[in-house]
Motif scaffolding. Structure first.
Motif, PDB file in Angstrom:
ATOM      1  N   LEU A 287     -30.771 -68.040 130.666  1.00 15.68           N
ATOM      2  CA  LEU A 287     -31.129 -67.903 132.077  1.00 15.68           C
ATOM      3  C   LEU A 287     -29.967 -68.295 132.989  1.00 15.68           C
ATOM      4  N   LYS A 288     -29.197 -69.303 132.599  1.00 15.59           N
ATOM      5  CA  LYS A 288     -28.019 -69.665 133.397  1.00 15.59           C
ATOM      6  C   LYS A 288     -26.993 -68.536 133.386  1.00 15.59           C
ATOM      7  N   GLU A 289     -26.815 -67.918 132.240  1.00 16.62           N
ATOM      8  CA  GLU A 289     -25.880 -66.791 132.157  1.00 16.62           C
ATOM      9  C   GLU A 289     -26.367 -65.603 132.994  1.00 16.62           C
ATOM     10  N   LYS A 290     -27.672 -65.386 133.032  1.00 19.01           N
ATOM     11  CA  LYS A 290     -28.215 -64.321 133.873  1.00 19.01           C
ATOM     12  C   LYS A 290     -27.947 -64.613 135.343  1.00 19.01           C
ATOM     13  N   LEU A 291     -28.036 -65.883 135.730  1.00 19.00           N
ATOM     14  CA  LEU A 291     -27.732 -66.251 137.113  1.00 19.00           C
ATOM     15  C   LEU A 291     -26.265 -65.986 137.437  1.00 19.00           C
ATOM     16  N   LYS A 292     -25.369 -66.264 136.491  1.00 15.00           N
ATOM     17  CA  LYS A 292     -23.951 -65.966 136.697  1.00 15.00           C
ATOM     18  C   LYS A 292     -23.751 -64.464 136.895  1.00 15.00           C
ATOM     19  N   THR A 293     -24.424 -63.681 136.063  1.00 14.83           N
ATOM     20  CA  THR A 293     -24.308 -62.233 136.169  1.00 14.83           C
ATOM     21  C   THR A 293     -24.835 -61.753 137.520  1.00 14.83           C
ATOM     22  N   LEU A 294     -25.961 -62.309 137.944  1.00 13.91           N
ATOM     23  CA  LEU A 294     -26.518 -61.921 139.237  1.00 13.91           C
ATOM     24  C   LEU A 294     -25.577 -62.279 140.379  1.00 13.91           C
ATOM     25  N   SER A 295     -24.891 -63.395 140.282  1.00 14.94           N
ATOM     26  CA  SER A 295     -23.932 -63.779 141.323  1.00 14.94           C
ATOM     27  C   SER A 295     -22.818 -62.749 141.429  1.00 14.94           C
TER      28      SER A 295
ATOM     29  N   GLN B 267     -29.056 -51.909 150.655  1.00 12.69           N
ATOM     30  CA  GLN B 267     -29.828 -53.070 151.089  1.00 12.69           C
ATOM     31  C   GLN B 267     -31.054 -53.276 150.206  1.00 12.69           C
ATOM     32  N   LEU B 268     -31.658 -52.163 149.780  1.00 12.14           N
ATOM     33  CA  LEU B 268     -32.791 -52.256 148.863  1.00 12.14           C
ATOM     34  C   LEU B 268     -32.362 -52.889 147.548  1.00 12.14           C
ATOM     35  N   ARG B 269     -31.208 -52.490 147.035  1.00 15.03           N
ATOM     36  CA  ARG B 269     -30.693 -53.085 145.786  1.00 15.03           C
ATOM     37  C   ARG B 269     -30.419 -54.583 145.982  1.00 15.03           C
ATOM     38  N   GLN B 270     -29.910 -54.954 147.142  1.00 12.48           N
ATOM     39  CA  GLN B 270     -29.681 -56.372 147.415  1.00 12.48           C
ATOM     40  C   GLN B 270     -30.991 -57.144 147.402  1.00 12.48           C
ATOM     41  N   ASN B 271     -32.037 -56.570 147.983  1.00 14.19           N
ATOM     42  CA  ASN B 271     -33.340 -57.223 147.989  1.00 14.19           C
ATOM     43  C   ASN B 271     -33.901 -57.352 146.566  1.00 14.19           C
ATOM     44  N   GLU B 272     -33.685 -56.324 145.750  1.00 14.46           N
ATOM     45  CA  GLU B 272     -34.137 -56.384 144.359  1.00 14.46           C
ATOM     46  C   GLU B 272     -33.399 -57.488 143.599  1.00 14.46           C
ATOM     47  N   ILE B 273     -32.108 -57.608 143.864  1.00 14.76           N
ATOM     48  CA  ILE B 273     -31.312 -58.646 143.209  1.00 14.76           C
ATOM     49  C   ILE B 273     -31.774 -60.031 143.670  1.00 14.76           C
TER      50      ILE B 273
ATOM     51  N   SER C 294     -34.778 -60.806 144.620  1.00 11.11           N
ATOM     52  CA  SER C 294     -36.059 -61.020 143.948  1.00 11.11           C
ATOM     53  C   SER C 294     -35.835 -61.435 142.490  1.00 11.11           C
ATOM     54  N   SER C 295     -34.911 -60.764 141.835  1.00 12.55           N
ATOM     55  CA  SER C 295     -34.593 -61.109 140.443  1.00 12.55           C
ATOM     56  C   SER C 295     -34.035 -62.520 140.362  1.00 12.55           C
ATOM     57  N   ARG C 296     -33.176 -62.874 141.317  1.00 14.31           N
ATOM     58  CA  ARG C 296     -32.606 -64.231 141.336  1.00 14.31           C
ATOM     59  C   ARG C 296     -33.721 -65.269 141.463  1.00 14.31           C
TER      60      ARG C 296
ATOM     61  N   GLN D 259     -36.864 -64.978 140.594  1.00 10.93           N
ATOM     62  CA  GLN D 259     -37.626 -65.033 139.344  1.00 10.93           C
ATOM     63  C   GLN D 259     -36.864 -65.799 138.264  1.00 10.93           C
ATOM     64  N   ILE D 260     -35.568 -65.552 138.161  1.00 12.41           N
ATOM     65  CA  ILE D 260     -34.772 -66.212 137.128  1.00 12.41           C
ATOM     66  C   ILE D 260     -34.638 -67.701 137.432  1.00 12.41           C
ATOM     67  N   GLU D 261     -34.457 -68.056 138.700  1.00  9.91           N
ATOM     68  CA  GLU D 261     -34.364 -69.474 139.059  1.00  9.91           C
ATOM     69  C   GLU D 261     -35.666 -70.202 138.751  1.00  9.91           C
ATOM     70  N   ASN D 262     -36.790 -69.554 139.034  1.00  7.61           N
ATOM     71  CA  ASN D 262     -38.082 -70.161 138.699  1.00  7.61           C
ATOM     72  C   ASN D 262     -38.246 -70.309 137.194  1.00  7.61           C
ATOM     73  N   ALA D 263     -37.868 -69.275 136.449  1.00 14.76           N
ATOM     74  CA  ALA D 263     -37.958 -69.339 134.983  1.00 14.76           C
ATOM     75  C   ALA D 263     -37.026 -70.414 134.437  1.00 14.76           C
ATOM     76  N   LEU D 264     -35.838 -70.563 135.050  1.00 12.16           N
ATOM     77  CA  LEU D 264     -34.897 -71.581 134.613  1.00 12.16           C
ATOM     78  C   LEU D 264     -35.460 -72.984 134.842  1.00 12.16           C
ATOM     79  N   THR D 265     -36.017 -73.201 136.027  1.00  8.41           N
ATOM     80  CA  THR D 265     -36.605 -74.512 136.321  1.00  8.41           C
ATOM     81  C   THR D 265     -37.744 -74.820 135.354  1.00  8.41           C
ATOM     82  N   LEU D 266     -38.593 -73.835 135.130  1.00 13.58           N
ATOM     83  CA  LEU D 266     -39.712 -74.029 134.206  1.00 13.58           C
ATOM     84  C   LEU D 266     -39.218 -74.299 132.788  1.00 13.58           C
ATOM     85  N   SER D 267     -38.211 -73.562 132.345  1.00  7.02           N
ATOM     86  CA  SER D 267     -37.675 -73.757 130.993  1.00  7.02           C
ATOM     87  C   SER D 267     -37.034 -75.130 130.854  1.00  7.02           C
ATOM     88  N   GLN D 268     -36.342 -75.582 131.884  1.00  2.72           N
ATOM     89  CA  GLN D 268     -35.742 -76.914 131.833  1.00  2.72           C
ATOM     90  C   GLN D 268     -36.824 -77.990 131.773  1.00  2.72           C
TER      91      GLN D 268
END
Length: 180
Positions: free
Chosen positions: A30-38, A69-75, A77-79, A81-90
């Protein structure tokens, strides 16, 4: 029974280690996914500025700008979701290993260096099988079942008894000894 309990304990230890490792790697992924999203967000920001300039110059339509702009909003949203999943996993990892703080932060994995190829770790499955706790547990179960079968067969086998006795009586002044 003692051997079986020891093997079951080893199995439990292995399962705890495996589960902890799975939670650990889930946090790393999940941390690597956050790097990719950045990196994707940075690229989209450059694309957005290019598209805005193109719209002002009249080269592309406003629809193209809205798509970026739509793609930015999707990203975004994905960020989220991933941040929430990361917090939960930690939190789950912290709970599983008994950390009091309630969250465990995993250090970053070694950068661009790939691990060596696992071909050197290959082992013939037949030789690996006898090294597992599950195999030894099945062997103990097999021994117990063989003993149980022998006990059951022993219950149904005929029994032979040998006994002996001596009796003596003296009725009407007549001695009468006999063996049985």
């Amino acid at each position: 029974g003692v051997e079986v309990k020891r093997l079951q304990r080893n199995l439990s230890d292995n399962e705890v280690c495996l589960t902890t490792e799975q939670y650990f790697w889930r946090v790393v992924i999940l941390k690597e996914k956050l790097k990719t999203l950045s990196k994707v967000e940075a690229q989209l920001a450059r694309i957005l500025s290019d598209v805005e300039a193109s719209v002002q110059a009249g080269i592309v339509t406003r629809n193209d700008l809205l798509q970026v702009q739509l793609r930015q909003n999707e990203i975004e949203s994905s960020r989220s979701q991933i941040e929430n999943a990361l917090t939960l996993s930690q939190q789950v990892l912290a709970q599983y290993i008994g950390e009091d703080s309630g969250i465990v932060d995993v250090p970053p994995v070694a950068g661009e260096v790939l691990p060596e190829h696992p071909q050197g770790l290959y082992r013939n499955p037949e030789s690996s099988l006898v090294l597992t706790n599950e195999y030894h547990l099945l062997q103990q179960n097999l021994k117990a079942n063989k003993l149980q079968r022998r006990i059951t067969v022993g219950k149904y086998l005929p029994t032979v008894a040998i006994g002996g006795g001596y009796m003596y009586d003296n009725l009407m002044d007549k001695d009468h000894p006999f063996w049985m």
